[in-house]
Structure formats: C-alpha cells, structure tokens
Design an enzyme around this catalytic site. Structure first.
Site, short mmCIF file in Angstrom:
data_model
loop_
_atom_site.label_atom_id
_atom_site.label_comp_id
_atom_site.label_asym_id
_atom_site.label_seq_id
_atom_site.Cartn_x
_atom_site.Cartn_y
_atom_site.Cartn_z
N LYS A 94 47.82 39.82 31.42
CA LYS A 94 48.78 39.97 30.32
C LYS A 94 48.50 41.20 29.49
CE LYS A 94 51.35 35.94 29.36
NZ LYS A 94 51.65 34.82 28.46
N LYS B 298 51.77 36.00 42.63
CA LYS B 298 52.46 34.72 42.35
C LYS B 298 53.86 34.96 41.76
CE LYS B 298 50.96 34.11 37.67
NZ LYS B 298 50.70 33.37 36.52
N LYS C 103 57.71 34.46 35.80
CA LYS C 103 58.86 34.64 34.90
C LYS C 103 58.97 36.06 34.39
CE LYS C 103 57.44 30.66 32.69
NZ LYS C 103 57.23 29.76 31.58
P1 TYM Z 1 53.26 28.60 32.20
O1 TYM Z 1 54.36 28.39 31.22
O2 TYM Z 1 52.91 29.98 32.61
O3 TYM Z 1 53.57 27.81 33.54
C1 TYM Z 1 53.94 26.45 33.53
C2 TYM Z 1 53.38 25.74 34.75
O4 TYM Z 1 53.89 26.32 35.94
C3 TYM Z 1 52.81 26.65 36.81
N1 TYM Z 1 53.17 27.86 37.56
C4 TYM Z 1 53.19 27.94 38.89
N2 TYM Z 1 52.91 27.03 39.84
C5 TYM Z 1 53.05 27.42 41.14
N3 TYM Z 1 53.41 28.68 41.50
C6 TYM Z 1 53.69 29.62 40.57
N4 TYM Z 1 54.07 30.84 40.94
C7 TYM Z 1 53.59 29.26 39.19
N5 TYM Z 1 53.79 29.94 38.03
C8 TYM Z 1 53.53 29.07 37.04
C9 TYM Z 1 51.63 26.90 35.87
O5 TYM Z 1 50.40 26.77 36.54
C10 TYM Z 1 51.85 25.83 34.83
O6 TYM Z 1 51.32 24.58 35.27
N6 TYM Z 1 49.02 28.05 29.61
C11 TYM Z 1 50.08 27.32 30.27
C12 TYM Z 1 50.80 26.36 29.35
C13 TYM Z 1 49.93 25.42 28.60
C14 TYM Z 1 49.35 24.22 29.09
C15 TYM Z 1 48.68 23.62 27.97
C16 TYM Z 1 49.34 23.61 30.33
C17 TYM Z 1 49.60 25.51 27.28
N7 TYM Z 1 48.86 24.43 26.90
C18 TYM Z 1 47.99 22.42 28.11
C19 TYM Z 1 48.65 22.40 30.47
C20 TYM Z 1 47.99 21.82 29.35
C21 TYM Z 1 51.09 28.32 30.81
O7 TYM Z 1 51.18 29.42 30.35
O8 TYM Z 1 51.95 27.83 31.72
#
Ligand code: TYM
Length: 324
Positions: A111, A193, A196
């Site tokens: 990031k 990967k 978004k």
């Molecule tokens: P975020 O918003 O980036 O992504 C949400 C979820 O989607 C999964 N993910 C993927 N899985 C498979 N292939 C991909 N290409 C892919 N891109 C994203 C992520 O692994 C995630 O599970 N930090 C976290 C959000 C968060 C969180 C938490 C999660 C904040 N607090 C507490 C669990 C518990 C995040 O940025 O996810």
C-alpha cells in the site's frame, strides 16, 4: 460452536475474490456458530475516500452482505466506527506492538508503494486496529483470504504478549483459510492477486458488473500458452480460471477439464462467463431490491448488540491494565 468474526473494507465494489476468499465461507459458518460480520470504515480511511462515496459504499457493502446470504437473525452485522471500543483498544494494543513488526507487513509495503504520496500513520498501524477488531470479541476463528493471514498472525502474537504481561484476557484467534479460492488472481495478471485497487478494471470481476462486461472481461482474461483446458504447475492462468469456474459451478476442476477436453479456450471461457453471469444476475436482483432504510435498521440493531459485548470486554481490559 465457535465465535467467528470477519470484515471487509468499504472501498469500491466487492469483487469475486472477496466473495470466494471470504464471504462465501461466512455464509456457511453462520450455521451452528456465533458470528459477527462488519464493515471496516475506519480502515478504509487510510486511503483518501470522498465522503459521499464512502457513505454510499458502506451502505452498499451491507446490502451486498445481505444479498450474498448473511442473515441478521443469525449474525451480528454492523459498522466498525459505530463501536468506539475498536479505536480505543487499538490505542492500547499499539503500546505493545513493535515498529519492526509493522514494517514487516506485506500489505503495508504494497500500500505504501501504491500510495507513495500519502503514507500515513494509519496505514502503518492498520494491523493494530485489525487486531483490536478481532480481540475485542474473544474471537476464535477469523475466515479470511490468504492475504490477511499475516495480520491474523500478528493478532495472535499481540494477544499472547498481552496475556503474558497482564494475565489471560484475550482469546488467541486462528485464521480460517479455505483450501480453494483463498487467493484468486488477477484476470489480466495471474501472478498478482485480484484487487479492488488494481490499475485496470480487466483485473477483476466486480459483483456489480453487468452481463456484457463479464463476457468482455473473461474473453480478455490472460491464458497460458497452448490450447488445452488443463491446470497444472506451469499453468497459473488456467488454474485461476478453473478455480473460479469450479467454485461458482460446484463442479470439480477435474470434471471441468474432462468437460472441456479438446474444446479449446473459447468454449471454456463462454461456459465460465455464463456461470458467473447466472450467479451475478441473481445476486444483483436481490441487491437492488434491498431498501436503504432496511439496511440502516439492521446496522443500528447490529451496532447495539456489538456495543453491549465490546463495552463489557473493554471494562475488563481497562481494569486489568490499571486504568481507573
Ligand atoms: P479486504 O477488504 O481487503 O478484503 C476482504 C476479504 O477478501 C479477501 N480477499 C481475497 N480473497 C481471495 N482472493 C483475493 N484476490 C482476495 N482479495 C481480498 C481478504 O483476504 C479478506 O478476507 N484487513 C482486512 C479487513 C479487516 C478484517 C478485520 C478482516 C479489518 N478488520 C478483522 C477480518 C477480521 C481487509 O483489508 O480486507
């Protein structure tokens, strides 16, 4: 029965990687477990968000949760900033987190490279807030995609460190990562990967993409050299498309390889686009039918239930560390 918690950032629309890596599991885990699923709006602020877009995205992600199958009668659904204890606990955990631990986080490295003109302190301490999210609710399991594993491991370290210093206050959580779909790769670059924030919209399929867009994106998706629809160690693009096809159709990868033997990439891609579109059309119909007032009520109810738990835990934490 386990206590399960997870969340998504309300930045842009969710893509099929978010669904396959995380939300698909959540829907299944609602049965027989205690589940909390929320929207991490404070985390989203680490990259500048236009205020009116952010508010709309928060509501849209909540509508997506509902349209994908989260049931507010089974899961607590809420918005992170509605429970002030998340930010409060993040401060306390920050005091036992080492700078070096945060410097090692892959997501921070990615990031900060992507947003070189706004490497803010929030971006750096992002995993500490995530640890607070998890530890505040005595979470046992955290269903996430592969890219969040490192953050859950840091959370485990912080829980253990805190418990050693002050006595057993926190449950040490485990990441729950599905065998298939935990790392969906970009359609335009199977070495990275699906994301978004990718530069090109041809990287991902958004859950709100229309039929024609999905067809176009799948048609343009990178394939490996050769013509056979076959996965394998040297075929990262096909492996990714086969995984996506398999998870949305319920057919195994080997069944798909048999189905498309000798038929070439064109046929395979048509089948994949149709399968995706069937899922997305049904999802989008549900998504558009959910009223904003309904979403707001569900989130308000979820926040009240989350606050009740978080306030109790916070009182225990404060007492343990000697705050009056
Ligand atoms: P975020 O918003 O980036 O992504 C949400 C979820 O989607 C999964 N993910 C993927 N899985 C498979 N292939 C991909 N290409 C892919 N891109 C994203 C992520 O692994 C995630 O599970 N930090 C976290 C959000 C968060 C969180 C938490 C999660 C904040 N607090 C507490 C669990 C518990 C995040 O940025 O996810």
């Amino acid at each position: 029965m386990s206590r399960i918690l997870s969340a998504v950032q309300p930045t842009n629309n969710l893509h099929i990687g978010n669904y396959l890596g995380a939300i698909k599991q959540w829907v299944e885990l609602q049965e027989g477990n205690e589940t909390l699923f929320f929207i991490v709006d404070l985390h989203a602020l680490t990259v500048y968000q236009k205020p009116e877009t952010l508010s709309q995205n928060i509501l849209d992600v909540a509508r997506m949760y509902l349209a994908l199958g989260l049931n507010p009668n089974k899961s607590i659904m809420f918005v992170q900033s509605h429970v002030k204890e998340h930010a409060e606990l993040a401060w306390i955990l920050g005091t036992i987190t080492k700078m070096g631990e945060l410097e090692r986080m892959t997501q921070f490295k990615d990031k900060s490279a992507q947003h070189a003109n706004n490497i803010n302190a929030g971006m750096f301490t992002y995993p500490v807030l995530m640890a607070a999210d998890i530890l505040l609710y005595d979470t046992e399991k955290v269903p996430v995609g592969e890219d969040q594993k490192q953050h859950v491991e840091l959370t485990r370290d912080l829980a253990e460190r805190f418990n050693k210093l002050y006595g057993k206050v926190f449950t040490v959580p485990e990441p729950l990562i599905s065998k298939s779909g935990a790392r969906i790769m970009g359609l335009d670059d199977p070495a990275k990967k699906m994301s978004k924030s990718a530069a090109s919209a041809y990287n991902y399929i958004s859950l709100l993409d229309d039929v024609q867009t999905v067809k176009k994106k799948i048609k343009k998706a990178v394939t490996d050299s050769g013509t056979e629809v076959m996965g394998g160690a040297s075929r990262p693009a096909l492996n990714n498309l086969l995984t996506i096809y398999s998870l949305f159709s319920g057919k195994s990868v080997s069944a798909l390889e048999k189905e498309f033997a000798g038929k070439g990439y064109g046929n395979f891609k048509d089948g994949l686009a149709d399968t995706l579109n069937a899922f997305l059309e049904e999802f989008q119909e549900k998504f558009h039918a959910i009223k904003e007032s309904e979403v707001r009520d569900i989130l308000a109810d979820g926040a009240a239930r989350a606050v009740a738990r978080a306030a109790l835990k916070m009182a225990q934490i404060k007492e343990t560390i000697g705050l009056l």
